[in-house]
Design a protein around this motif. Structure first.
Motif, PDB file in Angstrom:
ATOM      1  N   MET A 103       0.569  -0.741   0.089  1.00  0.00           N
ATOM      2  CA  MET A 103       0.110   0.019   0.099  1.00  0.00           C
ATOM      3  C   MET A 103       0.637   1.480   0.159  1.00  0.00           C
ATOM      4  O   MET A 103       1.241   1.645  -0.670  1.00  0.00           O
ATOM      5  N   SER A 104       1.412   1.543   1.272  1.00  0.00           N
ATOM      6  CA  SER A 104       1.974   2.932   1.285  1.00  0.00           C
ATOM      7  C   SER A 104       3.241   2.870   0.727  1.00  0.00           C
ATOM      8  O   SER A 104       3.330   4.347  -0.392  1.00  0.00           O
ATOM      9  N   VAL A 105       4.108   2.161  -0.095  1.00  0.00           N
ATOM     10  CA  VAL A 105       5.246   2.010  -1.109  1.00  0.00           C
ATOM     11  C   VAL A 105       4.843   1.687  -2.197  1.00  0.00           C
ATOM     12  O   VAL A 105       5.590   2.138  -3.164  1.00  0.00           O
ATOM     13  N   LYS A 125       2.822   4.058  -4.179  1.00  0.00           N
ATOM     14  CA  LYS A 125       2.014   5.557  -4.233  1.00  0.00           C
ATOM     15  C   LYS A 125       2.975   6.251  -5.586  1.00  0.00           C
ATOM     16  O   LYS A 125       3.973   6.070  -5.210  1.00  0.00           O
ATOM     17  N   PHE A 144      11.526  18.140  -0.328  1.00  0.00           N
ATOM     18  CA  PHE A 144      11.591  16.759   0.661  1.00  0.00           C
ATOM     19  C   PHE A 144      10.346  16.161   1.361  1.00  0.00           C
ATOM     20  O   PHE A 144      10.341  15.594   0.918  1.00  0.00           O
ATOM     21  N   ARG A 145       9.157  17.396   1.955  1.00  0.00           N
ATOM     22  CA  ARG A 145       8.172  16.596   1.950  1.00  0.00           C
ATOM     23  C   ARG A 145       7.182  15.706   0.525  1.00  0.00           C
ATOM     24  O   ARG A 145       6.085  15.392   1.242  1.00  0.00           O
ATOM     25  N   VAL A 169       8.052  12.889   1.503  1.00  0.00           N
ATOM     26  CA  VAL A 169       7.726  11.607   1.354  1.00  0.00           C
ATOM     27  C   VAL A 169       6.519  11.498   1.483  1.00  0.00           C
ATOM     28  O   VAL A 169       5.994  10.743   1.901  1.00  0.00           O
ATOM     29  N   ARG A 170       5.803  12.492   0.956  1.00  0.00           N
ATOM     30  CA  ARG A 170       3.701  12.346   0.372  1.00  0.00           C
ATOM     31  C   ARG A 170       3.491  11.379  -0.562  1.00  0.00           C
ATOM     32  O   ARG A 170       2.907  10.289  -0.342  1.00  0.00           O
ATOM     33  N   SER A 171       5.061  10.785  -1.444  1.00  0.00           N
ATOM     34  CA  SER A 171       5.421  10.115  -2.632  1.00  0.00           C
ATOM     35  C   SER A 171       5.569   8.988  -2.171  1.00  0.00           C
ATOM     36  O   SER A 171       5.513   7.894  -3.429  1.00  0.00           O
ATOM     37  N   GLY A 172       5.501   8.295  -0.552  1.00  0.00           N
ATOM     38  CA  GLY A 172       6.386   7.499  -0.597  1.00  0.00           C
ATOM     39  C   GLY A 172       7.663   7.055  -0.771  1.00  0.00           C
ATOM     40  O   GLY A 172       8.054   6.001  -0.048  1.00  0.00           O
ATOM     41  N   VAL A 173       8.341   8.400  -0.887  1.00  0.00           N
ATOM     42  CA  VAL A 173       9.980   7.925  -0.919  1.00  0.00           C
ATOM     43  C   VAL A 173      10.124   8.199   0.580  1.00  0.00           C
ATOM     44  O   VAL A 173      10.254   8.188   1.124  1.00  0.00           O
ATOM     45  N   ASN A 174      11.162   6.669   0.178  1.00  0.00           N
ATOM     46  CA  ASN A 174      12.336   5.946   2.154  1.00  0.00           C
ATOM     47  C   ASN A 174      13.329   6.362   1.507  1.00  0.00           C
ATOM     48  O   ASN A 174      14.051   5.795   2.759  1.00  0.00           O
ATOM     49  N   GLY A 175      13.612   6.872   0.803  1.00  0.00           N
ATOM     50  CA  GLY A 175      15.289   6.016   0.796  1.00  0.00           C
ATOM     51  C   GLY A 175      15.888   7.334  -0.362  1.00  0.00           C
ATOM     52  O   GLY A 175      14.607   7.856  -1.436  1.00  0.00           O
ATOM     53  N   THR A 176      17.564   6.820  -0.268  1.00  0.00           N
ATOM     54  CA  THR A 176      18.206   7.883  -1.723  1.00  0.00           C
ATOM     55  C   THR A 176      18.882   7.239  -2.883  1.00  0.00           C
ATOM     56  O   THR A 176      19.117   5.865  -2.122  1.00  0.00           O
TER      57      THR A 176
END
Lengths: 177, 158
Positions: free
Chosen positions: A1-3, A5, A138-139, A142-149
């Protein structure tokens, strides 16, 4: 789900874009100039743009992990400051090609090498003139499900593959079909 | 021990209270935060080799959690000395608690323990100001679940 998006903030006027305006593919990268993985992805992305000169355009958004990367925020600010003097992408390359040397004095010297107005450039970094833009980037990540780079989105869809040129190319070819 | 759930506690459930060490001489209870939302992030282990791991990401968006007046708490079965080193290394701005003895007891009460590996799941809970779970999410253990789900859940509390 969240990942799974997609991109929450559409590409627009606010973004730094390189490549043809009417490209069929928009590749968005959330990146950090001090991140080793982003540094490895950089040449792959560069070659990709050369391989698809008419079909791919790149957008770079900042995702500095500033508590683990001491110079990431300053580097992002430097890219923005250079951008406001018309040299975002030149600075973007300069930073990735020198990602082990991103102390303030290093950044200042890259500004000079690119022929920027050094007084303004240094002031923009030290006074964090463009920090609002960096935070917005950055925000939105985060809202797009970015969890690392780095995290990439192809035409708004999250890309979950490896960061080698071959993998990115194959993914892009699917969108071009 | 008899009423342990066999899956992640669901929204609407009262969050089980706990009292776990945050440092060698301090403990933190869930009930201390009654009156404000709490984000509980169970994660398998302190030293994961991923760049920009889950706890570092939460650290970066600490100020956003604060906008919801929410407290974020990390929990794993690592011992307190590992937590101290990990926290210092990543400059964490929030507490990570040690579910070490009896091992994984709190994780078990939340249905967030992996018996076969002996570690906590990668599981997230958003608990409202009255101590009721309002959102829970189990992530594949190797996948950093990010923070978008948490932020959405916090928004939905209002």
């Amino acid at each position: 789900m969240s990942v799974k998006k997609g991109l929450s903030l559409p590409v627009g006027e606010r973004d730094w874009v390189t490549g043809p305006e009417n490209a069929r593919i928009t590749l968005v990268e959330y990146g950090d100039f001090e991140c080793p993985q982003c540094g490895k992805a950089y040449p792959a992305v560069k070659e990709l743009l050369a391989d698809f000169p008419e079909d791919v355009r790149l957008v770079f958004r900042h995702f500095p992990l500033k508590t683990i990367h001491d110079n990431a925020e300053n580097a992002a600010l430097a890219a923005e400051a250079a951008g406001h003097q018309g040299k975002f992408w030149e600075m973007h390359s300069m930073l990735f090609e020198n990602r082990f040397n991103l102390e303030p004095d290093d950044l200042f010297s890259y500004g000079t090498q690119l022929g920027l107005d050094s007084v303004m450039f240094e002031q923009d970094i030290l006074e964090k003139t463009y920090s609002k833009k960096v935070t917005e980037d950055f925000r939105s990540g985060v809202r797009s499900g970015v969890n690392g780079t780095p995290t990439f989105f192809i035409n708004g869809d999250r890309y979950n593959g490896l960061f080698y040129k071959w993998d990115l190319s194959e993914a892009i070819k699917k969108y071009l079909k | 021990m008899s009423n342990l759930p066999n899956e992640l506690l669901k929204p609407g459930t009262e969050a089980p209270d706990f009292c776990l060490p945050s440092t060698p001489d301090q403990k933190v209870s869930l009930s201390e935060f009654r009156g404000k939302p709490v984000v509980l992030a169970f994660y398998p282990a302190d030293w994961s080799p991923v760049c920009g791991d889950q706890m570092s990401l939460y650290n970066e968006i600490f100020s956003e959690f604060k906008e919801f007046d929410a407290q974020i708490i990390g929990i794993s079965v690592d011992n307190i000395w590992s937590h101290l080193a990990f926290s210092k290394h990543n400059k964490l701005k929030f507490s990570i608690l040690s579910d070490f003895e009896p091992k994984g007891q709190t994780a078990k009460e939340y249905g967030a323990y992996r018996e076969k590996d002996g570690v906590t799941e990668r599981a997230l809970f958003v608990i409202d100001k009255n101590g009721i779970i309002r959102w829970s999410y189990l992530s594949p253990v190797g996948v950093n679940p990010g923070a978008d789900g948490i932020l959405e859940a916090l928004e939905n509390l209002e």
